[in-house]
Design a protein around this motif. Structure first.
Motif, PDB file in Angstrom:
ATOM      1  N   VAL A  61       0.835  -1.206   0.000  1.00  0.00           N
ATOM      2  CA  VAL A  61       0.000   0.000   0.000  1.00  0.00           C
ATOM      3  C   VAL A  61       0.869   1.255   0.000  1.00  0.00           C
ATOM      4  O   VAL A  61       0.630   2.205  -0.753  1.00  0.00           O
ATOM      5  CB  VAL A  61      -0.942  -0.017   1.218  1.00  0.00           C
ATOM      6  CG1 VAL A  61      -1.581   1.348   1.441  1.00  0.00           C
ATOM      7  CG2 VAL A  61      -2.016  -1.086   1.047  1.00  0.00           C
ATOM      8  N   LEU A  62       1.898   1.266   0.852  1.00  0.00           N
ATOM      9  CA  LEU A  62       2.786   2.420   0.944  1.00  0.00           C
ATOM     10  C   LEU A  62       3.544   2.637  -0.358  1.00  0.00           C
ATOM     11  O   LEU A  62       3.696   3.786  -0.813  1.00  0.00           O
ATOM     12  CB  LEU A  62       3.766   2.232   2.103  1.00  0.00           C
ATOM     13  CG  LEU A  62       4.816   3.325   2.305  1.00  0.00           C
ATOM     14  CD1 LEU A  62       4.161   4.676   2.565  1.00  0.00           C
ATOM     15  CD2 LEU A  62       5.756   2.955   3.452  1.00  0.00           C
ATOM     16  N   CYS A  63       4.010   1.560  -0.971  1.00  0.00           N
ATOM     17  CA  CYS A  63       4.757   1.682  -2.226  1.00  0.00           C
ATOM     18  C   CYS A  63       3.900   2.259  -3.345  1.00  0.00           C
ATOM     19  O   CYS A  63       4.385   3.042  -4.172  1.00  0.00           O
ATOM     20  CB  CYS A  63       5.331   0.324  -2.639  1.00  0.00           C
ATOM     21  SG  CYS A  63       6.719  -0.218  -1.617  1.00  0.00           S
ATOM     22  N   GLU A  64       2.634   1.875  -3.378  1.00  0.00           N
ATOM     23  CA  GLU A  64       1.728   2.440  -4.383  1.00  0.00           C
ATOM     24  C   GLU A  64       1.611   3.947  -4.210  1.00  0.00           C
ATOM     25  O   GLU A  64       1.585   4.704  -5.185  1.00  0.00           O
ATOM     26  CB  GLU A  64       0.359   1.766  -4.273  1.00  0.00           C
ATOM     27  CG  GLU A  64       0.356   0.312  -4.724  1.00  0.00           C
ATOM     28  CD  GLU A  64      -0.949  -0.396  -4.433  1.00  0.00           C
ATOM     29  OE1 GLU A  64      -1.842   0.226  -3.810  1.00  0.00           O
ATOM     30  OE2 GLU A  64      -1.084  -1.576  -4.812  1.00  0.00           O
ATOM     31  N   TYR A  65       1.546   4.396  -2.961  1.00  0.00           N
ATOM     32  CA  TYR A  65       1.464   5.828  -2.679  1.00  0.00           C
ATOM     33  C   TYR A  65       2.758   6.539  -3.066  1.00  0.00           C
ATOM     34  O   TYR A  65       2.727   7.604  -3.708  1.00  0.00           O
ATOM     35  CB  TYR A  65       1.175   6.026  -1.191  1.00  0.00           C
ATOM     36  CG  TYR A  65       1.112   7.475  -0.751  1.00  0.00           C
ATOM     37  CD1 TYR A  65      -0.042   8.229  -0.953  1.00  0.00           C
ATOM     38  CD2 TYR A  65       2.197   8.082  -0.128  1.00  0.00           C
ATOM     39  CE1 TYR A  65      -0.110   9.551  -0.540  1.00  0.00           C
ATOM     40  CE2 TYR A  65       2.140   9.399   0.296  1.00  0.00           C
ATOM     41  CZ  TYR A  65       0.981  10.133   0.078  1.00  0.00           C
ATOM     42  OH  TYR A  65       0.927  11.443   0.487  1.00  0.00           O
ATOM     43  N   LEU A  66       3.903   5.965  -2.691  1.00  0.00           N
ATOM     44  CA  LEU A  66       5.191   6.573  -3.028  1.00  0.00           C
ATOM     45  C   LEU A  66       5.365   6.689  -4.534  1.00  0.00           C
ATOM     46  O   LEU A  66       5.874   7.691  -5.043  1.00  0.00           O
ATOM     47  CB  LEU A  66       6.333   5.748  -2.430  1.00  0.00           C
ATOM     48  CG  LEU A  66       6.401   5.667  -0.901  1.00  0.00           C
ATOM     49  CD1 LEU A  66       7.493   4.704  -0.474  1.00  0.00           C
ATOM     50  CD2 LEU A  66       6.626   7.046  -0.294  1.00  0.00           C
ATOM     51  N   ASP A  67       4.925   5.658  -5.242  1.00  0.00           N
ATOM     52  CA  ASP A  67       5.017   5.667  -6.701  1.00  0.00           C
ATOM     53  C   ASP A  67       4.197   6.811  -7.292  1.00  0.00           C
ATOM     54  O   ASP A  67       4.655   7.527  -8.188  1.00  0.00           O
ATOM     55  CB  ASP A  67       4.532   4.314  -7.244  1.00  0.00           C
ATOM     56  CG  ASP A  67       4.778   4.169  -8.740  1.00  0.00           C
ATOM     57  OD1 ASP A  67       5.851   4.584  -9.220  1.00  0.00           O
ATOM     58  OD2 ASP A  67       3.896   3.637  -9.436  1.00  0.00           O
ATOM     59  N   LYS A  68       2.996   7.000  -6.775  1.00  0.00           N
ATOM     60  CA  LYS A  68       2.132   8.084  -7.259  1.00  0.00           C
ATOM     61  C   LYS A  68       2.725   9.460  -6.960  1.00  0.00           C
ATOM     62  O   LYS A  68       2.523  10.415  -7.716  1.00  0.00           O
ATOM     63  CB  LYS A  68       0.749   7.973  -6.632  1.00  0.00           C
ATOM     64  CG  LYS A  68      -0.067   6.792  -7.131  1.00  0.00           C
ATOM     65  CD  LYS A  68      -1.406   6.705  -6.412  1.00  0.00           C
ATOM     66  CE  LYS A  68      -2.199   5.486  -6.867  1.00  0.00           C
ATOM     67  NZ  LYS A  68      -3.475   5.359  -6.131  1.00  0.00           N
TER      68      LYS A  68
END
Length: 371
Positions: free
Chosen positions: A21-28
């Motif tokens: 979940v955190l990685c998806e946010y960082l990517d965005k």
């Protein structure tokens, strides 16, 4: 900012799901990051993350010092601004990587590792755990720059057991995206069936054996209308759980569904979420359950009292007391109005404390502060 995340694996657990979940946010948000996993397990979130283009390295070496050295080499070559380690094995290996290279180390505290409950787990070598604790206490002070704790209960646990300065620990709750139920599936539920859902790997910590004892008692009471479904990867207790189901002929009321990437389907058929962990850091599945607006039954321990609101959206019981568990299940089964009230309060509690956007934003702010 360039970030390295070190984690044991990307298998199907709460910390692993939170990392995804955190990685998806960082990517965005355009944050540059890479991931290092100590181990590869077939079931989990890694393939979804690889398909999104995330760089994930699975370590080749398996020994403690071999992996510590390999992590140090990756950090040295990658020139990362911050290294964030998650889970106990990754934390220790990342600490010792500092003997090979210099970096700023943020470490997540995600469990109450030295809980008294661990003394009752016959798969835990108590002498070895005591040695680990001494190593943990010393190296935490020497090698770690800052700590992230997922609850205040976990923070207090490590302040007590490792004597970490509270000022060196920042609490950021895990968050989850709101879980959208399949209304078509939910609308077709059989009113003559009552489904309890448990989401957790099959380990001693997760306490599923006590749920099976409750299901046995319910069967003896003639309550075959109540069914328990567990979603979770197999673990150290799988053989014992399967044996108990077989020995007590619970196959018609207990289902082990294994790991699933489509948990919304199971939440959609559930009437109540039941969580039996004996010790926890937070219980990410509890957040998903509240985001789905489910009533809760959970073990009455400090950390879960921080996550669930007693008698507002959940019934808290001593999970080892079979009669308490059975009474809570029957109470919710026989009280549609109480379930409806709990459903509203679960969603409200999720929105107030565990929204994914809030959690991710707070983690990114912590990263920036440490950089």
């Amino acid at each position: 900012m360039k970030l390295l995340i070190v984690i044991d694996s990307l298998g199907g657990g709460g910390a692993e799901r939170s990392t995804q979940v955190l990685c998806e946010y960082l990517d965005k948000k355009g944050v540059s990051f890479e991931i290092v996993c100590l181990y590869f397990y077939p079931n989990g979130f890694h393939q979804e993350m690889i398909d999104k283009g995330y760089k994930i390295t699975f370590l080749e070496k398996k020994s403690f010092f071999g992996q510590s050295m390999e992590i140090g080499e990756i950090i040295s070559k990658g020139k990362f601004d911050l290294v964030h380690s998650i889970l106990f094995k990754s934390n220790l290996r990342t600490r010792f990587a500092k003997t090979f290279t210099r970096f700023t180390h943020l470490e997540s505290l995600v469990n109450t590792t030295y809980s008294k409950e661990r003394k009752f787990d016959n798969k835990v070598n108590q002498n070895l755990l005591a040695i680990y604790k001494m190593v943990d206490k010393y190296t935490a002070k020497v090698f770690v720059d800052h700590f992230h704790s997922i609850t205040n209960s976990v923070k207090n646990h490590y302040v007590e057991h490792l004597k970490i300065n509270p000022k060196d620990i920042t609490v950021v709750y895990r968050g989850r995206e709101k879980l959208e139920l399949d209304l078509d599936i939910r609308g077709k539920r059989d009113p003559n069936k009552f489904v309890l859902l448990n989401v957790a790997r099959q380990d001693y910590q997760k306490g599923q054996i006590f749920l099976l004892q409750a299901m046995k008692k319910l069967k003896e009471l003639g309550r075959t209308d109540i069914k328990l479904i567990n979603i979770g990867v197999e673990g150290s207790e799988t053989a014992n759980l399967n044996r108990y189901v077989k020995d007590h002929n619970l196959n018609s009321t207990v289902e082990f569904a294994g790991f699933s990437n489509n948990v919304a389907e199971y939440f959609s058929i559930a009437d109540v979420f039941i969580f039996s962990s004996l010790f926890e850091g937070l219980g990410g599945a509890l957040i998903e359950a509240q985001s789905a607006g489910l009533p809760i039954i959970t073990n009455d321990i400090e950390v879960l009292r921080e996550v669930v609101q007693k008698d507002l959206n959940g019934l808290l019981v001593n999970i080892k007391e079979t009669d308490q568990v059975v009474d809570a299940i029957i109470r919710l089964r026989e009280s549609p109005e109480l379930r409806k009230n709990f459903e509203k309060e679960s969603l409200k509690n999720y929105q107030n404390k565990f929204k994914q956007e809030t959690s991710n934003r707070n983690m990114l702010e912590l990263y920036k502060r440490l950089c």
